[in-house]
Scaffold this active site. Structure first.
Site, PDB file in Angstrom:
ATOM      1  N   ASP A 179       0.637  -1.215  -0.064  1.00 36.96           N
ATOM      2  CA  ASP A 179       0.069  -0.032   0.109  1.00 36.96           C
ATOM      3  C   ASP A 179       0.789   1.420  -0.129  1.00 36.96           C
ATOM      4  O   ASP A 179       0.352   2.411   0.378  1.00 36.96           O
ATOM      5  CB  ASP A 179      -0.848   0.037   1.224  1.00 36.96           C
ATOM      6  CG  ASP A 179      -0.041  -0.209   2.495  1.00 36.96           C
ATOM      7  OD1 ASP A 179       1.087  -0.044   2.507  1.00 36.96           O
ATOM      8  OD2 ASP A 179      -0.582  -0.828   3.652  1.00 36.96           O
ATOM      9  N   GLU A 216       0.096  -9.148  -1.025  1.00 38.77           N
ATOM     10  CA  GLU A 216      -0.613  -8.503   0.431  1.00 38.77           C
ATOM     11  C   GLU A 216      -1.971  -7.844  -0.119  1.00 38.77           C
ATOM     12  O   GLU A 216      -1.754  -6.583   0.351  1.00 38.77           O
ATOM     13  CB  GLU A 216       0.444  -7.700   1.066  1.00 38.77           C
ATOM     14  CG  GLU A 216      -0.013  -7.723   2.438  1.00 38.77           C
ATOM     15  CD  GLU A 216       0.974  -6.678   3.194  1.00 38.77           C
ATOM     16  OE1 GLU A 216       0.989  -5.416   3.294  1.00 38.77           O
ATOM     17  OE2 GLU A 216       2.078  -7.452   3.959  1.00 38.77           O
ATOM     18  N   GLU A 252      -2.160   5.243   3.027  1.00 43.90           N
ATOM     19  CA  GLU A 252      -2.322   3.694   2.534  1.00 43.90           C
ATOM     20  C   GLU A 252      -3.555   2.957   2.297  1.00 43.90           C
ATOM     21  O   GLU A 252      -3.602   2.244   1.400  1.00 43.90           O
ATOM     22  CB  GLU A 252      -1.318   3.013   3.582  1.00 43.90           C
ATOM     23  CG  GLU A 252       0.123   3.167   3.910  1.00 43.90           C
ATOM     24  CD  GLU A 252       0.390   4.301   4.719  1.00 43.90           C
ATOM     25  OE1 GLU A 252      -0.469   5.074   5.191  1.00 43.90           O
ATOM     26  OE2 GLU A 252       1.427   4.658   4.654  1.00 43.90           O
ATOM     27  N   HIS A 312       6.701   5.637  12.556  1.00 46.08           N
ATOM     28  CA  HIS A 312       6.963   6.244  11.477  1.00 46.08           C
ATOM     29  C   HIS A 312       5.739   6.885  10.637  1.00 46.08           C
ATOM     30  O   HIS A 312       5.872   7.601   9.886  1.00 46.08           O
ATOM     31  CB  HIS A 312       7.921   5.652  10.351  1.00 46.08           C
ATOM     32  CG  HIS A 312       7.046   4.230   9.692  1.00 46.08           C
ATOM     33  ND1 HIS A 312       6.159   4.565   8.636  1.00 46.08           N
ATOM     34  CD2 HIS A 312       6.764   3.173  10.102  1.00 46.08           C
ATOM     35  CE1 HIS A 312       5.653   3.354   8.296  1.00 46.08           C
ATOM     36  NE2 HIS A 312       5.828   2.512   9.028  1.00 46.08           N
ATOM     37  N   ARG A 324       2.815   8.548   8.801  1.00 47.69           N
ATOM     38  CA  ARG A 324       2.519   9.884   8.327  1.00 47.69           C
ATOM     39  C   ARG A 324       1.624  10.601   9.135  1.00 47.69           C
ATOM     40  O   ARG A 324       1.655  11.596   9.535  1.00 47.69           O
ATOM     41  CB  ARG A 324       2.071  10.136   6.950  1.00 47.69           C
ATOM     42  CG  ARG A 324       2.906  10.965   6.074  1.00 47.69           C
ATOM     43  CD  ARG A 324       2.625  10.523   4.604  1.00 47.69           C
ATOM     44  NE  ARG A 324       3.988  10.214   3.735  1.00 47.69           N
ATOM     45  CZ  ARG A 324       4.728  11.165   3.264  1.00 47.69           C
ATOM     46  NH1 ARG A 324       4.556  12.040   3.358  1.00 47.69           N
ATOM     47  NH2 ARG A 324       5.973  10.156   2.834  1.00 47.69           N
ATOM     48  N   HIS A 381      13.659   5.429  12.254  1.00 40.31           N
ATOM     49  CA  HIS A 381      13.431   5.812  10.912  1.00 40.31           C
ATOM     50  C   HIS A 381      14.273   6.795  10.492  1.00 40.31           C
ATOM     51  O   HIS A 381      14.614   7.809  11.319  1.00 40.31           O
ATOM     52  CB  HIS A 381      11.717   6.195  10.734  1.00 40.31           C
ATOM     53  CG  HIS A 381      11.531   6.124   9.288  1.00 40.31           C
ATOM     54  ND1 HIS A 381      11.890   6.957   8.268  1.00 40.31           N
ATOM     55  CD2 HIS A 381      10.463   5.152   8.756  1.00 40.31           C
ATOM     56  CE1 HIS A 381      11.233   6.746   7.297  1.00 40.31           C
ATOM     57  NE2 HIS A 381      10.526   5.549   7.270  1.00 40.31           N
TER      58      HIS A 381
HETATM   59  C1  UD1 Z   1       6.866   4.991   3.497  1.00 38.19           C
HETATM   60  C2  UD1 Z   1       5.396   4.636   2.997  1.00 38.19           C
HETATM   61  C3  UD1 Z   1       4.687   4.033   4.228  1.00 38.19           C
HETATM   62  C4  UD1 Z   1       5.562   2.947   4.591  1.00 38.19           C
HETATM   63  C5  UD1 Z   1       6.712   3.318   5.139  1.00 38.19           C
HETATM   64  C6  UD1 Z   1       7.801   2.148   5.696  1.00 38.19           C
HETATM   65  C7  UD1 Z   1       4.129   5.912   1.546  1.00 38.19           C
HETATM   66  C8  UD1 Z   1       3.371   7.469   1.202  1.00 38.19           C
HETATM   67  N1  UD1 Z   1       4.489   5.962   2.689  1.00 38.19           N
HETATM   68  O1  UD1 Z   1       6.615   5.956   4.518  1.00 38.19           O
HETATM   69  O2  UD1 Z   1       3.515   3.315   3.572  1.00 38.19           O
HETATM   70  O3  UD1 Z   1       4.887   2.053   5.893  1.00 38.19           O
HETATM   71  O4  UD1 Z   1       7.403   3.958   3.992  1.00 38.19           O
HETATM   72  O5  UD1 Z   1       8.850   2.634   6.322  1.00 38.19           O
HETATM   73  O6  UD1 Z   1       4.283   5.225   0.745  1.00 38.19           O
HETATM   74  N2  UD1 Z   1      14.299   8.645   4.471  1.00 38.19           N
HETATM   75  C9  UD1 Z   1      15.654   8.552   4.241  1.00 38.19           C
HETATM   76  N3  UD1 Z   1      16.183   7.351   3.888  1.00 38.19           N
HETATM   77  C10 UD1 Z   1      15.518   6.254   3.890  1.00 38.19           C
HETATM   78  C11 UD1 Z   1      14.034   6.448   3.910  1.00 38.19           C
HETATM   79  C12 UD1 Z   1      13.439   7.665   4.233  1.00 38.19           C
HETATM   80  O7  UD1 Z   1      16.355   9.632   4.406  1.00 38.19           O
HETATM   81  O8  UD1 Z   1      16.037   5.277   3.594  1.00 38.19           O
HETATM   82  C13 UD1 Z   1      13.514  10.007   4.806  1.00 38.19           C
HETATM   83  C14 UD1 Z   1      13.587  11.113   3.614  1.00 38.19           C
HETATM   84  O9  UD1 Z   1      13.912  12.433   4.186  1.00 38.19           O
HETATM   85  C15 UD1 Z   1      12.202  10.868   3.249  1.00 38.19           C
HETATM   86  C16 UD1 Z   1      11.217  10.522   4.638  1.00 38.19           C
HETATM   87  O10 UD1 Z   1      12.491   9.965   5.400  1.00 38.19           O
HETATM   88  O11 UD1 Z   1      11.740  12.091   2.433  1.00 38.19           O
HETATM   89  C17 UD1 Z   1      10.100  10.052   4.365  1.00 38.19           C
HETATM   90  O12 UD1 Z   1      10.272   8.790   3.490  1.00 38.19           O
HETATM   91  P1  UD1 Z   1       8.780   8.542   2.853  1.00 38.19           P
HETATM   92  O13 UD1 Z   1       9.019   7.208   1.998  1.00 38.19           O
HETATM   93  O14 UD1 Z   1       8.193   9.587   2.087  1.00 38.19           O
HETATM   94  O15 UD1 Z   1       7.951   8.165   3.893  1.00 38.19           O
HETATM   95  P2  UD1 Z   1       7.795   7.101   4.888  1.00 38.19           P
HETATM   96  O16 UD1 Z   1       7.087   7.780   6.278  1.00 38.19           O
HETATM   97  O17 UD1 Z   1       9.088   6.407   5.145  1.00 38.19           O
HETATM   98  N1  UDP Z   2      12.524  -3.374  10.220  1.00 43.63           N
HETATM   99  C1  UDP Z   2      13.901  -3.447  10.300  1.00 43.63           C
HETATM  100  N2  UDP Z   2      14.903  -2.541  10.761  1.00 43.63           N
HETATM  101  C2  UDP Z   2      14.591  -1.616  11.586  1.00 43.63           C
HETATM  102  C3  UDP Z   2      13.332  -1.390  11.694  1.00 43.63           C
HETATM  103  C4  UDP Z   2      12.114  -2.553  11.125  1.00 43.63           C
HETATM  104  O1  UDP Z   2      14.321  -4.245   9.354  1.00 43.63           O
HETATM  105  O2  UDP Z   2      15.201  -0.638  12.276  1.00 43.63           O
HETATM  106  C5  UDP Z   2      11.759  -4.231   9.709  1.00 43.63           C
HETATM  107  C6  UDP Z   2      10.770  -5.013  10.374  1.00 43.63           C
HETATM  108  O3  UDP Z   2      10.938  -6.155  10.911  1.00 43.63           O
HETATM  109  C7  UDP Z   2       9.650  -5.108   9.564  1.00 43.63           C
HETATM  110  C8  UDP Z   2       9.731  -3.781   8.461  1.00 43.63           C
HETATM  111  O4  UDP Z   2      11.020  -3.234   8.956  1.00 43.63           O
HETATM  112  O5  UDP Z   2       9.867  -6.311   8.783  1.00 43.63           O
HETATM  113  C9  UDP Z   2       8.660  -2.901   8.814  1.00 43.63           C
HETATM  114  O6  UDP Z   2       8.936  -1.633   7.983  1.00 43.63           O
HETATM  115  P1  UDP Z   2       8.212  -0.396   8.554  1.00 43.63           P
HETATM  116  O7  UDP Z   2       7.833  -0.300   9.807  1.00 43.63           O
HETATM  117  O8  UDP Z   2       9.228   0.506   8.049  1.00 43.63           O
HETATM  118  O9  UDP Z   2       6.894  -0.257   7.652  1.00 43.63           O
HETATM  119  P2  UDP Z   2       5.338  -0.863   7.636  1.00 43.63           P
HETATM  120  O10 UDP Z   2       5.626  -2.016   7.830  1.00 43.63           O
HETATM  121  O11 UDP Z   2       4.679   0.040   8.618  1.00 43.63           O
HETATM  122  O12 UDP Z   2       4.855  -0.334   6.289  1.00 43.63           O
END
Ligand code: UD1
Ligand code: UDP
Length: 367
Positions: A97, A119, A133, A206, A208, A239
């Site tokens: 999602d 999924e 999502e 994490h 939003r 995160h």
């Molecule tokens: C995204 C997904 C969410 C998922 C989550 C898992 C969307 C809208 N959101 O949210 O569904 O649950 O990932 O973690 O698709 N950043 C880094 N390095 C990284 C990753 C993120 O610096 O490797 C920072 C960046 O500043 C980025 C911000 O985190 O702009 C947010 O990342 P983003 O993918 O937009 O949203 P998530 O909250 O991670």
């Molecule tokens: N996870 C990881 N390292 C971390 C935190 C989480 O590998 O430091 C793994 C966790 O075991 C799970 C996945 O990341 O499999 C969950 O990802 P996240 O919480 O970012 O996203 P969501 O599942 O909420 O979309």
């Protein structure tokens, strides 16, 4: 001729749940698997690709600091068209999602390429929670040709929405495939040594919709618990989102019984969770992993699309209000009966062979 299956993903959780499938598809003689990553995440995505030794054929590297939904959507849409037109896949697989998932499905719809949704069928039916999502997954279900539902409940949701039964397969969740290979009894880690004589709380956050006030509430509840219980320590692999890092520093800085560290790789994550006392999270994937590990989880969200974990007794939805989180936290630390009722290992999310089932369906339907 081999059928070409393109797998597109971009964030950490998608990668954790799709890489085992990539590796399964690579073993199939009738299938050519092509991996395309959007790079919606960077460090957190690369960590997973490395763990599973998956090398993408395409990487759009779209991530920007504090990216908006507009940034993600337009950047992927602009880059994916060429890759899809060049590869001409027989089917594209997306996961769950995220915005990567939604935009990829949309692009496939525009180009009339069939989509398989891994999924599929998770729902809260509240379009604003989780945000964005819930919209993403409903939209992807409208577009998808094949639906790989992790549980019978997810299948029921899809049937209720009018999807044809013969296009839905209950496969289990691919995250359990990953979990089957990662958790080791003799695992050690310096952070576990640090917490050896304490009750260790594992934390992630994490979402939003939790950014801002809710995140501050969550952190304040954690701080109160740490101040009140000297035998409790917390590990928080945070995160990479700078907004979350800033809030955590403001609320939890200077507390010596919490270690806030960079994201750990999935192998460490699963093993550390397996050795924790309890988990506090708003993560989706962790809600699926914890029941298998027999770890109580306080879910700091108002809704969940994972009712199976609630029914199994492992998850408790505690919202994002400080006092409520604190009271539930306290109860779990003080009341052994409540703790043990939640700590029973139970696995509603599959037997760890979801990838094999999905690959079988693809071979039968597309070869
Ligand atoms: C995204 C997904 C969410 C998922 C989550 C898992 C969307 C809208 N959101 O949210 O569904 O649950 O990932 O973690 O698709 N950043 C880094 N390095 C990284 C990753 C993120 O610096 O490797 C920072 C960046 O500043 C980025 C911000 O985190 O702009 C947010 O990342 P983003 O993918 O937009 O949203 P998530 O909250 O991670
Ligand atoms: N996870 C990881 N390292 C971390 C935190 C989480 O590998 O430091 C793994 C966790 O075991 C799970 C996945 O990341 O499999 C969950 O990802 P996240 O919480 O970012 O996203 P969501 O599942 O909420 O979309």
């Amino acid at each position: 001729m081999k059928k070409k299956v393109m797998l597109v993903f971009g964030t950490r959780p998608e990668a954790i749940k799709m890489c085992p499938l990539v590796n399964e598809l690579k073993k199939r003689k009738n299938i050519q698997a092509v991996v395309c990553v959007t790079g919606q995440h960077r460090q957190m995505l690369d960590q997973v690709l490395e763990t599973f030794q998956v090398v993408p054929a395409y990487d759009f590297s779209i991530m920007k600091e504090k990216q908006s939904l507009f940034d993600i959507t337009t950047n992927i849409l602009n880059k994916i068209k060429k890759a899809l037109e060049t590869e001409k896949p027989d089917i594209v697989l997306v996961h769950g999602d995220t915005s990567t998932t939604f935009v990829t499905a949309l692009a496939c719809f525009y180009l009339q390429i069939p989509v398989g949704h891994v999924e599929a069928g998770l729902r809260t039916y509240n379009i604003n929670s989780p945000y964005p999502e819930e919209f993403n997954r409903q939209a992807v279900s409208i577009i998808s040709e094949l639906h790989f539902a992790p549980t019978w409940r997810a299948k029921e949701n899809l049937i209720k929405e009018g999807k044809e039964e013969h296009k839905i397969w209950i496969t289990g969740n691919t995250v359990i495939d990953a979990l089957r290979t990662t958790v080791k009894k003799d695992y050690t880690h310096p952070e576990l040594d640090w917490a050896a004589h304490s009750r260790l709380i594992f934390i992630t956050a994490h979402r939003r919709e939790n950014l801002g006030e809710p995140m501050h509430h969550i952190f304040r509840a954690i701080r109160r618990i740490l101040e009140e219980y000297p035998d409790v320590k917390a590990l928080y692999p945070i995160h990479m989102n700078p907004v979350i890092r800033k809030a955590a520093k403001e609320e939890l800085g200077g507390t010596d019984r919490i270690h806030i560290i960079d994201p750990v790789d999935v192998f460490d994550c699963h093993n550390i969770m397996a050795k924790s006392y309890l988990i506090l999270t708003d993560s989706g994937g962790i809600q699926e992993e914890a029941p298998s590990l027999g770890k109580p989880v306080l879910v700091v969200r108002d809704t969940t699309e994972r009712p199976e974990g609630i029914e199994a007794g492992t998850l408790k939805l505690v919202g994002t209000e400080e006092e409520n989180i604190y009271q539930h936290f306290k109860e779990l630390l003080e009341n052994e009966t409540v703790y043990h009722n939640m700590a029973r290992a139970n696995n509603p999310y599959g037997d760890g062979y979801a990838c094999k089932r999905i690959a079988d369906v693809l071979e039968e339907n597309f070869s």
